[in-house]
Design a protein around this motif. Structure first.
Motif, PDB file in Angstrom:
ATOM      1  N   SER A  48       0.852  -1.192   0.000  1.00 56.97           N
ATOM      2  CA  SER A  48       0.000   0.000   0.000  1.00 56.97           C
ATOM      3  C   SER A  48       0.884   1.237   0.000  1.00 56.97           C
ATOM      4  CB  SER A  48      -0.915   0.018   1.230  1.00 56.97           C
ATOM      5  OG  SER A  48      -0.150   0.155   2.421  1.00 56.97           O
ATOM      6  N   GLY A  49       0.285   2.390  -0.356  1.00 59.90           N
ATOM      7  CA  GLY A  49       1.134   3.567  -0.449  1.00 59.90           C
ATOM      8  C   GLY A  49       0.407   4.885  -0.457  1.00 59.90           C
ATOM      9  N   MET A  50       1.171   5.923  -0.765  1.00 59.58           N
ATOM     10  CA  MET A  50       0.654   7.283  -0.804  1.00 59.58           C
ATOM     11  C   MET A  50      -0.304   7.521  -1.976  1.00 59.58           C
ATOM     12  SD  MET A  50       3.629   9.950   0.252  1.00 59.58           S
ATOM     13  CE  MET A  50       4.135  10.157   1.969  1.00 59.58           C
ATOM     14  N   ASP A  51      -0.289   6.613  -2.939  1.00 56.50           N
ATOM     15  CA  ASP A  51      -1.188   6.763  -4.090  1.00 56.50           C
ATOM     16  C   ASP A  51      -2.593   6.248  -3.790  1.00 56.50           C
ATOM     17  OD1 ASP A  51      -0.615   4.086  -3.955  1.00 56.50           O
ATOM     18  OD2 ASP A  51       0.153   3.899  -5.998  1.00 56.50           O
ATOM     19  N   HIS A  52      -2.875   5.966  -2.516  1.00 52.82           N
ATOM     20  CA  HIS A  52      -4.181   5.505  -2.031  1.00 52.82           C
ATOM     21  C   HIS A  52      -4.483   4.070  -2.455  1.00 52.82           C
ATOM     22  CE1 HIS A  52      -5.699  10.002  -2.208  1.00 52.82           C
ATOM     23  NE2 HIS A  52      -4.489   9.881  -1.705  1.00 52.82           N
ATOM     24  N   SER A  53      -3.561   3.390  -3.117  1.00 53.77           N
ATOM     25  CA  SER A  53      -3.859   2.080  -3.684  1.00 53.77           C
ATOM     26  C   SER A  53      -3.350   0.940  -2.812  1.00 53.77           C
ATOM     27  CB  SER A  53      -3.262   1.951  -5.082  1.00 53.77           C
ATOM     28  OG  SER A  53      -1.849   1.821  -5.020  1.00 53.77           O
ATOM     29  N   LEU A  54      -3.969  -0.208  -3.003  1.00 48.23           N
ATOM     30  CA  LEU A  54      -3.536  -1.481  -2.415  1.00 48.23           C
ATOM     31  C   LEU A  54      -3.319  -2.446  -3.569  1.00 48.23           C
ATOM     32  CD1 LEU A  54      -6.189  -0.880   0.098  1.00 48.23           C
ATOM     33  CD2 LEU A  54      -4.129  -1.937   1.004  1.00 48.23           C
ATOM     34  N   LYS A  55      -2.175  -3.140  -3.563  1.00 46.67           N
ATOM     35  CA  LYS A  55      -1.830  -4.040  -4.659  1.00 46.67           C
ATOM     36  C   LYS A  55      -1.408  -5.399  -4.120  1.00 46.67           C
ATOM     37  CE  LYS A  55      -0.346  -0.152  -7.555  1.00 46.67           C
ATOM     38  NZ  LYS A  55      -1.452  -0.197  -8.536  1.00 46.67           N
ATOM     39  N   LEU A  56      -1.796  -6.450  -4.841  1.00 43.68           N
ATOM     40  CA  LEU A  56      -1.424  -7.812  -4.489  1.00 43.68           C
ATOM     41  C   LEU A  56      -0.517  -8.370  -5.573  1.00 43.68           C
ATOM     42  CD1 LEU A  56      -3.801  -7.337  -2.529  1.00 43.68           C
ATOM     43  CD2 LEU A  56      -4.536  -9.677  -2.985  1.00 43.68           C
ATOM     44  N   TRP A  57       0.545  -9.054  -5.123  1.00 38.96           N
ATOM     45  CA  TRP A  57       1.532  -9.617  -6.039  1.00 38.96           C
ATOM     46  C   TRP A  57       1.726 -11.096  -5.690  1.00 38.96           C
ATOM     47  CZ3 TRP A  57       3.705  -5.482  -8.994  1.00 38.96           C
ATOM     48  CH2 TRP A  57       3.500  -4.195  -8.470  1.00 38.96           C
ATOM     49  N   CYS A  58       1.713 -11.966  -6.693  1.00 41.61           N
ATOM     50  CA  CYS A  58       1.879 -13.404  -6.466  1.00 41.61           C
ATOM     51  C   CYS A  58       3.335 -13.824  -6.672  1.00 41.61           C
ATOM     52  CB  CYS A  58       0.981 -14.205  -7.408  1.00 41.61           C
ATOM     53  SG  CYS A  58      -0.757 -14.125  -6.974  1.00 41.61           S
ATOM     54  N   LEU A  59       3.806 -14.707  -5.784  1.00 42.61           N
ATOM     55  CA  LEU A  59       5.164 -15.235  -5.883  1.00 42.61           C
ATOM     56  C   LEU A  59       5.184 -16.702  -6.279  1.00 42.61           C
ATOM     57  CD1 LEU A  59       6.806 -13.754  -2.644  1.00 42.61           C
ATOM     58  CD2 LEU A  59       6.856 -12.810  -4.951  1.00 42.61           C
ATOM     59  N   ASN A  60       4.010 -17.311  -6.478  1.00 41.63           N
ATOM     60  CA  ASN A  60       3.956 -18.755  -6.703  1.00 41.63           C
ATOM     61  C   ASN A  60       3.993 -19.129  -8.180  1.00 41.63           C
ATOM     62  OD1 ASN A  60       1.454 -17.760  -7.311  1.00 41.63           O
ATOM     63  ND2 ASN A  60       0.294 -19.144  -5.977  1.00 41.63           N
ATOM     64  N   THR A  61       4.553 -18.269  -9.025  1.00 37.51           N
ATOM     65  CA  THR A  61       4.712 -18.595 -10.440  1.00 37.51           C
ATOM     66  C   THR A  61       6.026 -19.346 -10.641  1.00 37.51           C
ATOM     67  OG1 THR A  61       5.861 -16.523 -10.946  1.00 37.51           O
ATOM     68  CG2 THR A  61       3.449 -16.506 -11.071  1.00 37.51           C
ATOM     69  N   PRO A  62       6.132 -20.152 -11.684  1.00 40.93           N
ATOM     70  CA  PRO A  62       7.387 -20.872 -11.953  1.00 40.93           C
ATOM     71  C   PRO A  62       8.579 -19.928 -12.090  1.00 40.93           C
ATOM     72  CG  PRO A  62       5.614 -21.793 -13.273  1.00 40.93           C
ATOM     73  CD  PRO A  62       5.060 -20.555 -12.615  1.00 40.93           C
ATOM     74  N   PHE A 103       3.414  -5.480 -13.309  1.00 40.08           N
ATOM     75  CA  PHE A 103       1.958  -5.567 -13.203  1.00 40.08           C
ATOM     76  C   PHE A 103       1.544  -6.385 -11.988  1.00 40.08           C
ATOM     77  CE2 PHE A 103       3.069  -4.991 -17.646  1.00 40.08           C
ATOM     78  CZ  PHE A 103       2.227  -3.957 -18.030  1.00 40.08           C
ATOM     79  N   PRO A 104       0.809  -5.788 -11.047  1.00 39.81           N
ATOM     80  CA  PRO A 104       0.312  -6.551  -9.894  1.00 39.81           C
ATOM     81  C   PRO A 104      -0.795  -7.501 -10.330  1.00 39.81           C
ATOM     82  CG  PRO A 104      -0.618  -4.340  -9.884  1.00 39.81           C
ATOM     83  CD  PRO A 104       0.382  -4.377 -11.007  1.00 39.81           C
ATOM     84  N   ASP A 105      -1.095  -8.482  -9.488  1.00 39.62           N
ATOM     85  CA  ASP A 105      -2.155  -9.445  -9.786  1.00 39.62           C
ATOM     86  C   ASP A 105      -3.521  -8.939  -9.343  1.00 39.62           C
ATOM     87  OD1 ASP A 105      -0.663 -12.027 -10.757  1.00 39.62           O
ATOM     88  OD2 ASP A 105       0.504 -11.230  -9.093  1.00 39.62           O
ATOM     89  N   PHE A 106      -3.524  -7.881  -8.547  1.00 43.48           N
ATOM     90  CA  PHE A 106      -4.772  -7.200  -8.168  1.00 43.48           C
ATOM     91  C   PHE A 106      -4.408  -5.815  -7.680  1.00 43.48           C
ATOM     92  CE2 PHE A 106      -7.807  -5.769  -4.966  1.00 43.48           C
ATOM     93  CZ  PHE A 106      -9.013  -5.918  -5.646  1.00 43.48           C
ATOM     94  N   SER A 107      -5.280  -4.834  -7.994  1.00 42.51           N
ATOM     95  CA  SER A 107      -5.034  -3.461  -7.546  1.00 42.51           C
ATOM     96  C   SER A 107      -6.370  -2.752  -7.349  1.00 42.51           C
ATOM     97  CB  SER A 107      -4.200  -2.703  -8.590  1.00 42.51           C
ATOM     98  OG  SER A 107      -3.928  -1.382  -8.156  1.00 42.51           O
ATOM     99  N   THR A 108      -6.472  -1.984  -6.276  1.00 45.83           N
ATOM    100  CA  THR A 108      -7.689  -1.218  -6.024  1.00 45.83           C
ATOM    101  C   THR A 108      -7.367   0.104  -5.340  1.00 45.83           C
ATOM    102  OG1 THR A 108      -9.906  -1.256  -5.016  1.00 45.83           O
ATOM    103  CG2 THR A 108      -8.127  -2.305  -3.774  1.00 45.83           C
ATOM    104  N   ARG A 109      -8.185   1.103  -5.639  1.00 44.60           N
ATOM    105  CA  ARG A 109      -8.149   2.387  -4.942  1.00 44.60           C
ATOM    106  C   ARG A 109      -9.506   2.672  -4.298  1.00 44.60           C
ATOM    107  NH1 ARG A 109      -4.703   6.661  -6.438  1.00 44.60           N
ATOM    108  NH2 ARG A 109      -6.537   7.998  -6.643  1.00 44.60           N
ATOM    109  N   ASP A 110     -10.330   1.632  -4.175  1.00 42.02           N
ATOM    110  CA  ASP A 110     -11.700   1.807  -3.689  1.00 42.02           C
ATOM    111  C   ASP A 110     -11.853   1.634  -2.180  1.00 42.02           C
ATOM    112  OD1 ASP A 110     -12.545   2.268  -6.274  1.00 42.02           O
ATOM    113  OD2 ASP A 110     -13.067   0.171  -6.644  1.00 42.02           O
ATOM    114  N   ILE A 111     -10.778   1.289  -1.476  1.00 39.53           N
ATOM    115  CA  ILE A 111     -10.881   1.069  -0.031  1.00 39.53           C
ATOM    116  C   ILE A 111     -10.660   2.362   0.748  1.00 39.53           C
ATOM    117  CG2 ILE A 111      -9.968  -0.219   1.935  1.00 39.53           C
ATOM    118  CD1 ILE A 111     -11.392  -1.967  -0.043  1.00 39.53           C
TER     119      ILE A 111
END
Length: 418
Positions: free
Chosen positions: A227-241, A269-277
């Motif tokens: 999360s950050g100053m840009d008001h966003s929350l992002k999810l990143w996956c590490l379980n890729t080959p 590119f994150p796997d999910f991103s939102t600024r709606d929270i």
């Protein structure tokens, strides 16, 4: 090093109030907040008052640098019969304390950075995989990560890569040689402190567009939330080959024997991103199972999940920014940023301090994420902004740090069980 104020135990006042609350619908008092859109989830404004508080004041100390203490964390990697040890980050120092079983705060070690202009914002615990010696990673204003051997009181690793200040550090929950850092330079980096390489950089095209303020691994260690100053929350996956290959490669990579640098991977590119929270800086985020806990300068911690309630994370498309609000935990007088809550995932308890030195504690009900019993902890000598809170692994001790260089210990009342 410290001034101990333990003599004020009872006279200092064990004043506290307690009540039970569910998620609420009232809006934040923050002048920067506004009605949120695209949010779905149940809410309730019911509250019942209950006597007594879950924690009782024990003691507090003041560090002699007199500056803000921004970070605090317990070493939860030790056994249940080992001493309860925590570290603070403030000024150019990382200070390690023990919480004796019979009360008080005992100074163990103090590491001072060679640069007097350094200001540590964050610290995180690990251990040496060969010697089992405790290690403490710390970083802050100068953007350099120090990995400190606590027993030797010296830095055994120095990691430079971020272009600006580092706001938070987190170790992988299982692979304790993997360290995550979030920075003012808008990027997140994943390091291997055993082979001293940067495995990955998260950021760029669809990454954060302002300072990264908070980061966290989930309990399995295969996802990151930021999360950050840009008001966003992002999810990143590490379980890729690709990621798993890079992590495995980092285990055996030797910079002294290689003619080429480590092939760091960059994920734009994150796997999910939102600024709606949130409508303001999101300065603290942590996983709660498959849910996420996050806060901004809006007098509310929000428990939410990506997509709709029935969807798994794998069913949520990266282009879908919708999310479901599970619950909101509201409080008062905390409308500044870089104030971080503490969360004990084993005992399901959250705590957050405010600008007036008060602390709010929520005991979660695992069968009902919306319901929580809230306790307010108050001591008349605690008047400065509470920057961060940490729990011991069994949640028997709560410690918080303040802008006036004080460190406070509260003990869980014996009659109350989580």
């Amino acid at each position: 090093m410290i001034n101990n104020n333990a003599d004020s135990d009872e006279s200092c006042g064990d004043e506290s109030t307690s009540f039970t609350t569910n998620s609420t619908t009232s809006r934040s008092k923050s002048p920067t907040s506004s009605t949120r859109s695209k949010r779905r989830g149940r809410r309730s404004a019911k509250a019942k008052h209950k006597p007594g508080a879950a924690y009782k004041y024990d003691t507090h100390v003041k560090e002699n640098h007199g500056a803000n203490i921004f970070g605090v964390t317990f070493n939860t990697l030790v056994g249940k019969d080992e001493p309860q040890v925590f570290a603070t980050a403030g000024s150019n120092r990382c200070t390690v304390y023990e919480c004796p079983r019979n009360g008080g705060i005992q100074l163990l070690h103090c590491y001072a950075d060679p640069d007097p202009d350094e200001v540590f914002y964050t610290c995180a615990w690990s251990y040496d995989l060969k010697t089992s010696a405790p290690l403490l990673a710390a970083a802050g204003y100068r953007g350099i990560i120090r990995v400190i051997d606590i027993e030797q009181n010296e830095a055994v690793g120095n990691y430079v890569g971020h272009g600006q200040a580092i706001n938070e550090l987190k170790f992988h929950p299982h692979k304790l040689q993997l360290l995550l850092s979030g920075s003012k330079d808008h990027a997140i980096r994943l390091w291997n402190i055993q082979s001293h390489v940067c495995i990955a950089i998260f950021g760029g095209v669809e990454g954060h567009r302002d300072e990264v303020l908070s980061i966290d691994f989930n309990m399995r260690g295969d996802r990151i939330v930021s999360s950050g100053m840009d008001h966003s929350l992002k999810l990143w996956c590490l379980n890729t080959p690709e990621f798993q290959h890079k992590i495995e490669l980092s285990e055996t990579f030797n910079q002294d024997k290689s003619t080429l640098p480590f092939p760091t991977i960059t994920k734009h590119f994150p796997d999910f991103s939102t600024r709606d929270i949130h409508r303001n800086y999101v300065d603290c985020v942590q996983w709660f199972g498959n849910f996420v806990l996050s806060k901004s300068c809006e007098n509310s911690i929000v428990c939410w999940k990506p997509g709709q309630l029935h969807q798994t994370f794998e069913q949520v498309k990266p282009s879908d920014s919708s999310c479901t609000i599970i619950a909101e935990f509201e409080y008062d007088e905390c409308e500044i940023w870089f104030v971080r809550f503490g969360f004990n995932p084993w005992q399901k308890v959250i705590a957050l301090g405010n600008q007036q030195g008060k602390v709010y504690v929520w005991e979660m009900d695992p069968s009902d994420p919306e319901g929580a019993h809230m306790t307010t902890l108050y001591n008349p000598r605690s008047v400065a902004t509470v920057r961060q809170i940490a729990f011991s692994r069994d949640a028997s001790v709560l410690v918080y740090v303040c802008d006036d260089a004080t460190v406070w210990r509260w003990n869980r009342r014996q009659a109350t069980a989580i």
